[in-house]
Design a protein around this motif. Sequence first.
Motif, short mmCIF file in Angstrom:
data_model
loop_
_atom_site.label_atom_id
_atom_site.label_comp_id
_atom_site.label_asym_id
_atom_site.label_seq_id
_atom_site.Cartn_x
_atom_site.Cartn_y
_atom_site.Cartn_z
N THR A 296 32.84 79.42 56.54
CA THR A 296 32.05 78.77 55.49
C THR A 296 31.89 79.70 54.30
O THR A 296 31.92 80.93 54.43
N LYS A 297 31.76 79.09 53.14
CA LYS A 297 31.53 79.86 51.91
C LYS A 297 30.34 79.21 51.22
O LYS A 297 30.43 78.04 50.84
N GLY A 298 29.22 79.92 51.10
CA GLY A 298 28.00 79.29 50.61
C GLY A 298 27.65 78.14 51.55
O GLY A 298 27.60 78.32 52.76
N GLU A 299 27.45 76.97 50.99
CA GLU A 299 27.11 75.80 51.80
C GLU A 299 28.37 75.06 52.27
O GLU A 299 28.28 74.10 53.02
N GLN A 300 29.52 75.49 51.80
CA GLN A 300 30.74 74.72 52.02
C GLN A 300 31.51 75.18 53.25
O GLN A 300 31.76 76.36 53.43
N LYS A 301 31.87 74.22 54.08
CA LYS A 301 32.71 74.54 55.24
C LYS A 301 34.17 74.58 54.81
O LYS A 301 34.67 73.65 54.19
N LEU A 302 34.86 75.67 55.12
CA LEU A 302 36.27 75.80 54.72
C LEU A 302 37.20 75.34 55.84
O LEU A 302 38.14 74.61 55.59
N CYS A 303 36.96 75.79 57.06
CA CYS A 303 37.82 75.37 58.16
C CYS A 303 37.29 75.86 59.50
O CYS A 303 36.34 76.65 59.55
N THR A 304 37.90 75.37 60.56
CA THR A 304 37.64 75.88 61.90
C THR A 304 38.88 76.63 62.34
O THR A 304 40.00 76.15 62.13
N ILE A 305 38.69 77.81 62.90
CA ILE A 305 39.82 78.61 63.37
C ILE A 305 39.89 78.52 64.89
O ILE A 305 38.88 78.63 65.58
N GLU A 306 41.11 78.31 65.39
CA GLU A 306 41.36 78.19 66.84
C GLU A 306 42.10 79.44 67.33
O GLU A 306 42.59 80.24 66.53
#
Length: 139
Positions: A78-88
């Motif tokens: 996440t960056k600030g309030e924003q979700k960027l991705c999920t890492i597997e």
Amino acid sequence: NQLTHVTLTNYSKSEESRELIQKALLENDFMKHLEASQILTIMDCMYPTTLAQGCCVIQEGDDGSTVYVLEEGSVDVTKGEQKLCTIEPGKVFGELAILYNCTRTATVTALTDIKLWAIDRQGFQTIMMRTGLLKHSNY
Ligand code: CMP
């Protein structure tokens, strides 16, 4: 230079873990241009670590000094309030702060209990540096 005196420690790993780490390094846009010997040495030097669900692995804005490969579980970026991705599993993260000598560009949080392989800046830079020195001494 003091990096030439750093002792690199190898951590033993199963064949599965060795393959997972190498594949992760070779798939990462920033690591895949390294030489095969550097990829192998980074893999050998990575040490195991675990964190519980909910733990913050990386905090945006911090000075960062560790690169990770996720072996088990998943993490959110996440960056600030924003979700960027999920890492597997099988992915590298935490490489940007070391490669660009910047602060952590995002926050990484454990969505489950996780198992990671890690290498610190000193080991990472020693591996980069030694290869350079060896090459230089060949001329
Ligand atoms: P670093 O900046 O060291 O620490 C946070 C990490 O999150 C970063 O390295 C990357 O590995 C990862 N990261 C940052 N931005 C993204 C993104 N947009 N997508 C996936 N991973 C990211």
